[in-house]
Scaffold this motif. Structure first.
Motif, PDB file in Angstrom:
ATOM      1  N   VAL A  61      28.864 -55.139   1.117  1.00 39.25           N
ATOM      2  CA  VAL A  61      29.431 -54.088   0.267  1.00 39.25           C
ATOM      3  C   VAL A  61      30.893 -54.402  -0.050  1.00 39.25           C
ATOM      4  O   VAL A  61      31.322 -54.269  -1.199  1.00 39.25           O
ATOM      5  CB  VAL A  61      29.287 -52.703   0.941  1.00 39.25           C
ATOM      6  CG1 VAL A  61      30.091 -51.643   0.211  1.00 39.25           C
ATOM      7  CG2 VAL A  61      27.815 -52.317   1.014  1.00 39.25           C
ATOM      8  N   TYR A  96      33.453 -44.703  -4.907  1.00 41.22           N
ATOM      9  CA  TYR A  96      33.387 -44.711  -3.442  1.00 41.22           C
ATOM     10  C   TYR A  96      34.804 -44.583  -2.921  1.00 41.22           C
ATOM     11  O   TYR A  96      35.708 -45.289  -3.386  1.00 41.22           O
ATOM     12  CB  TYR A  96      32.773 -46.005  -2.925  1.00 41.22           C
ATOM     13  CG  TYR A  96      31.292 -46.107  -3.169  1.00 41.22           C
ATOM     14  CD1 TYR A  96      30.383 -45.742  -2.187  1.00 41.22           C
ATOM     15  CD2 TYR A  96      30.794 -46.553  -4.387  1.00 41.22           C
ATOM     16  CE1 TYR A  96      29.022 -45.823  -2.398  1.00 41.22           C
ATOM     17  CE2 TYR A  96      29.431 -46.630  -4.618  1.00 41.22           C
ATOM     18  CZ  TYR A  96      28.556 -46.266  -3.627  1.00 41.22           C
ATOM     19  OH  TYR A  96      27.216 -46.341  -3.842  1.00 41.22           O
ATOM     20  N   SER A 109      30.486 -41.754  -0.394  1.00 42.20           N
ATOM     21  CA  SER A 109      29.745 -42.232  -1.566  1.00 42.20           C
ATOM     22  C   SER A 109      29.950 -41.264  -2.732  1.00 42.20           C
ATOM     23  O   SER A 109      30.438 -40.148  -2.542  1.00 42.20           O
ATOM     24  CB  SER A 109      28.268 -42.369  -1.229  1.00 42.20           C
ATOM     25  OG  SER A 109      27.703 -41.106  -0.998  1.00 42.20           O
TER      26      SER A 109
END
Length: 181
Positions: A61, A96, A109
């Motif tokens: 990520v 985010y 999120s």
């Protein structure tokens, strides 16, 4: 005539390579996580945390966020957006929010879900928590040579902080061996 085109092409390529030498970006978010990981305790604990963050996919990520967002902001603005503790990562799926505090990291999120990664210094444990749910410990320091860490079935296993211990743990997860020190 051909030699003149070759000279112009070569000169242009050299000029571009010099003028665009830093456009790749610094991968600041990924490097911050990696830098923190390298300073967790010792090289074997560092590798165990690396495995866990690879499985959870923390590193994946952060690399994608760096590649698609943070490096672009850094390139076009000239400012590194990772210099503060609060960050907003804009993606096609929404924003985010990342926050680093004294206990660890929190990620929110776009739909408002929160995941926290926290270190309890008194108990020498790392845990994560989804939203306001139950805290789940995933790594416990036992002594200078051993940790307990979650395996693929959700049970704690004792791992010796040595090359052999870390390799055995990685093999039990079906993970490829990482680079040797």
């Amino acid at each position: 005539m051909k030699s003149k085109k070759i000279v112009i092409f070569t000169a242009s390529a050299l000029l571009l390579s010099v003028s665009l030498q830093s456009c790749i970006g610094s991968f600041a978010l990924t490097n911050k996580v990696l830098s923190w990981n390298k300073n967790v305790n010792n090289k074997f604990v560092n590798e165990l945390v690396f495995f866990v963050f690879w499985v959870l996919p923390v590193y994946e990520v952060t690399a994608v966020a760096d590649l698609l967002v943070i490096n672009s902001i850094e390139f076009w603005s000239g400012n590194n957006p990772m210099e503060a503790n609060n960050k907003v990562i804009k993606t096609e799926h929404g924003d985010y929010q990342l926050y680093a505090d004294a206990n660890g990291y929190k990620v929110t999120s776009p739909d408002g879900n929160l995941i926290s990664f926290d270190f309890d210094i008194d108990n020498q444990t790392w845990s994560f928590r989804m939203d306001e749910g139950e805290k789940t410990e995933f790594l416990k320091f036992k002594d200078a040579d051993h940790v307990e860490i979650l395996n693929g079935e959700g049970n704690f296993v004792d791992v010796e902080l040595s090359r052999e211990g870390v390799d055995a743990y990685a093999a039990s997860l079906g993970m490829p061996m990482m680079a040797k020190y």
